[in-house]
Design a protein around this motif. Structure first.
Motif, PDB file in Angstrom:
ATOM      1  N   PRO A 217     -16.762  29.413  32.670  1.00 53.23           N
ATOM      2  CA  PRO A 217     -15.781  30.454  32.975  1.00 53.23           C
ATOM      3  C   PRO A 217     -14.418  30.091  32.397  1.00 53.23           C
ATOM      4  N   SER A 218     -13.666  31.089  32.030  1.00 49.06           N
ATOM      5  CA  SER A 218     -12.331  30.859  31.470  1.00 49.06           C
ATOM      6  C   SER A 218     -11.271  30.987  32.549  1.00 49.06           C
ATOM      7  N   LEU A 219     -10.121  30.375  32.301  1.00 49.72           N
ATOM      8  CA  LEU A 219      -9.013  30.510  33.246  1.00 49.72           C
ATOM      9  C   LEU A 219      -8.552  31.964  33.311  1.00 49.72           C
ATOM     10  N   GLY A 220      -8.624  32.655  32.187  1.00 44.68           N
ATOM     11  CA  GLY A 220      -8.243  34.065  32.179  1.00 44.68           C
ATOM     12  C   GLY A 220      -9.118  34.906  33.097  1.00 44.68           C
TER      13      GLY A 220
ATOM     14  N   ASP B 275     -16.757  15.254  32.932  1.00 42.60           N
ATOM     15  CA  ASP B 275     -17.541  16.456  32.663  1.00 42.60           C
ATOM     16  C   ASP B 275     -18.156  16.959  33.968  1.00 42.60           C
ATOM     17  N   VAL B 276     -17.864  18.190  34.336  1.00 45.07           N
ATOM     18  CA  VAL B 276     -18.343  18.723  35.616  1.00 45.07           C
ATOM     19  C   VAL B 276     -19.860  18.845  35.647  1.00 45.07           C
TER      20      VAL B 276
ATOM     21  N   SER C   8     -21.899  23.271  45.696  1.00 45.58           N
ATOM     22  CA  SER C   8     -20.680  24.075  45.607  1.00 45.58           C
ATOM     23  C   SER C   8     -20.328  24.452  44.170  1.00 45.58           C
ATOM     24  N   LEU C   9     -20.834  23.691  43.201  1.00 51.71           N
ATOM     25  CA  LEU C   9     -20.603  24.038  41.797  1.00 51.71           C
ATOM     26  C   LEU C   9     -21.078  25.456  41.499  1.00 51.71           C
ATOM     27  N   PHE C  10     -22.045  25.946  42.276  1.00 50.08           N
ATOM     28  CA  PHE C  10     -22.624  27.261  42.019  1.00 50.08           C
ATOM     29  C   PHE C  10     -22.017  28.348  42.907  1.00 50.08           C
ATOM     30  N   HIS C  11     -20.989  27.999  43.668  1.00 51.16           N
ATOM     31  CA  HIS C  11     -20.384  28.961  44.592  1.00 51.16           C
ATOM     32  C   HIS C  11     -19.036  29.489  44.118  1.00 51.16           C
ATOM     33  N   LEU C  12     -18.361  28.775  43.236  1.00 46.68           N
ATOM     34  CA  LEU C  12     -17.046  29.214  42.767  1.00 46.68           C
ATOM     35  C   LEU C  12     -16.917  28.853  41.298  1.00 46.68           C
ATOM     36  N   PRO C  13     -16.107  29.608  40.537  1.00 50.85           N
ATOM     37  CA  PRO C  13     -15.943  29.271  39.126  1.00 50.85           C
ATOM     38  C   PRO C  13     -15.220  27.939  38.964  1.00 50.85           C
ATOM     39  N   VAL C  14     -15.719  27.119  38.051  1.00 54.41           N
ATOM     40  CA  VAL C  14     -15.094  25.838  37.742  1.00 54.41           C
ATOM     41  C   VAL C  14     -14.742  25.855  36.253  1.00 54.41           C
ATOM     42  N   VAL C  15     -13.457  25.936  35.975  1.00 53.32           N
ATOM     43  CA  VAL C  15     -12.955  26.004  34.601  1.00 53.32           C
ATOM     44  C   VAL C  15     -12.803  24.584  34.076  1.00 53.32           C
ATOM     45  N   THR C  16     -13.221  24.337  32.845  1.00 50.55           N
ATOM     46  CA  THR C  16     -13.134  22.997  32.272  1.00 50.55           C
ATOM     47  C   THR C  16     -12.501  23.053  30.887  1.00 50.55           C
ATOM     48  N   GLY C  17     -12.096  21.860  30.422  1.00 49.85           N
ATOM     49  CA  GLY C  17     -11.657  21.721  29.038  1.00 49.85           C
ATOM     50  C   GLY C  17     -10.282  22.252  28.727  1.00 49.85           C
TER      51      GLY C  17
ATOM     52  N   LEU D 169      -6.033  30.648  46.018  1.00 46.77           N
ATOM     53  CA  LEU D 169      -6.073  29.198  46.172  1.00 46.77           C
ATOM     54  C   LEU D 169      -6.931  28.601  45.059  1.00 46.77           C
ATOM     55  N   VAL D 170      -6.326  27.670  44.315  1.00 41.01           N
ATOM     56  CA  VAL D 170      -6.998  27.032  43.182  1.00 41.01           C
ATOM     57  C   VAL D 170      -6.743  25.533  43.244  1.00 41.01           C
ATOM     58  N   ALA D 171      -7.770  24.738  42.986  1.00 42.61           N
ATOM     59  CA  ALA D 171      -7.637  23.281  42.901  1.00 42.61           C
ATOM     60  C   ALA D 171      -7.671  22.880  41.438  1.00 42.61           C
ATOM     61  N   VAL D 172      -6.676  22.099  41.019  1.00 41.02           N
ATOM     62  CA  VAL D 172      -6.590  21.640  39.633  1.00 41.02           C
ATOM     63  C   VAL D 172      -6.725  20.123  39.615  1.00 41.02           C
ATOM     64  N   LEU D 173      -7.669  19.609  38.850  1.00 37.52           N
ATOM     65  CA  LEU D 173      -7.890  18.170  38.749  1.00 37.52           C
ATOM     66  C   LEU D 173      -7.407  17.697  37.390  1.00 37.52           C
TER      67      LEU D 173
END
Length: 269
Positions: A98-101, A146-147, A159-168, A110-114
């Motif tokens: 998924p993209s941040l856009g 790498d997620v 939980s990886l399959f419950h909410l979008p996880v944006v990477t890269g 609410l967003v968590a940024v790592l």
């Protein structure tokens, strides 16, 4: 399936490596909890079970067949060769990106940024905490683990399959996009000028110059060893510390992230 050295078995086992994941566009999901969630929500292509695990977890097999996922039965030795950590339940899914856009288009609150989070267990636990706190998305910077690393996938417990996880993404443009999307950006750091408990006390009616946890918020969490760099903290709207009442020197990343995410979740209720 009876041959632990078969080509298919080796191909699934190879997905533990990043290069194989990138080449094939697939990743491996291990263990009944993660696989149970994956077959319900992810683009799973194949499910592998032993006779014993199929009997132990019939709901997983039923869900997979209900979604027309290919179900393969192998010996215990085959399943162990595919994944020593899978408890004889393994799935192969298409990589999700998924993209941040696309996240911002849903007006997240609410967003968590790592940022530079390298430990698979910590990264997966933060994604799981974000899901539990009701966050709308998680973002891992390009410098983070790498997620789809199997250890991260297992640590998310589905939980990886419950909410979008944006990477890269790089941190600075990600923060700029989140702020442009209407989110207050808060950096979690022990040196923060704002105490998390104090912010909870005034949430919904924060005075000027004080972050309001009731507003849409993106929390930024740093590396396990060195936290957030000075230049990363400077990108945030405010830096917030989790109060330590006892004699502990600090909180680990996943614990601090959980506390911060639940504080925002409570304030936004």
């Amino acid at each position: 399936m009876t041959n632990p050295r078969a080509e298919r078995v080796r191909a699934v086992r190879a997905l533990a490596g990043r290069s194989a994941r990138q080449r094939s566009g697939r990743f491996v999901v291990e263990g009944p909890q993660a696989v149970r969630e994956a077959v319900l929500a992810a683009d799973v292509q194949d499910l592998y079970v032993s006779e014993a695990s199929a009997q132990r977890y019939p709901e997983i097999v039923r869900a997979a067949r209900g979604r027309e996922i290919r179900v393969h039965t192998g010996t215990a030795e085959v399943l162990e060769a595919m994944s020593p950590d899978g408890q004889q339940v393994v799935a192969v899914a298409a990589l999700a990106s998924p993209s941040l856009g696309s996240v911002l288009a849903q007006a997240p609150r609410l967003v968590a940024v790592l940022a530079h989070v390298r430990d698979p267990g910590n990264a997966g636990t933060v994604v799981r905490a974000a899901d539990a706190a009701g966050a709308d998305a998680a973002v891992l910077t390009a410098q983070s683990v790498d997620v789809h690393n199997p250890k991260v996938v297992r640590s998310t417990a589905g939980s990886l399959f419950h909410l979008p996880v944006v990477t890269g993404v790089d941190l600075a443009p990600a923060i700029a996009a989140l702020r442009a999307g209407g989110l207050t950006v808060l950096a979690a750091d022990g040196s923060g000028a704002h105490d998390l408990d104090d912010l909870l006390d005034v949430s919904g009616a924060a005075p000027d110059g004080v972050p309001d946890l009731a507003r849409p918020t993106a929390w930024v969490f740093g590396n396990e060893a060195w936290g957030l760099r000075d230049e990363d903290r400077a990108l945030a709207d405010a830096v917030v510390r989790v109060p330590i009442r006892g004699r502990a020197e600090s909180l680990n990343l996943a614990t601090a992230a959980t506390v911060c995410l639940y504080a925002s979740s409570r304030a936004q209720r």
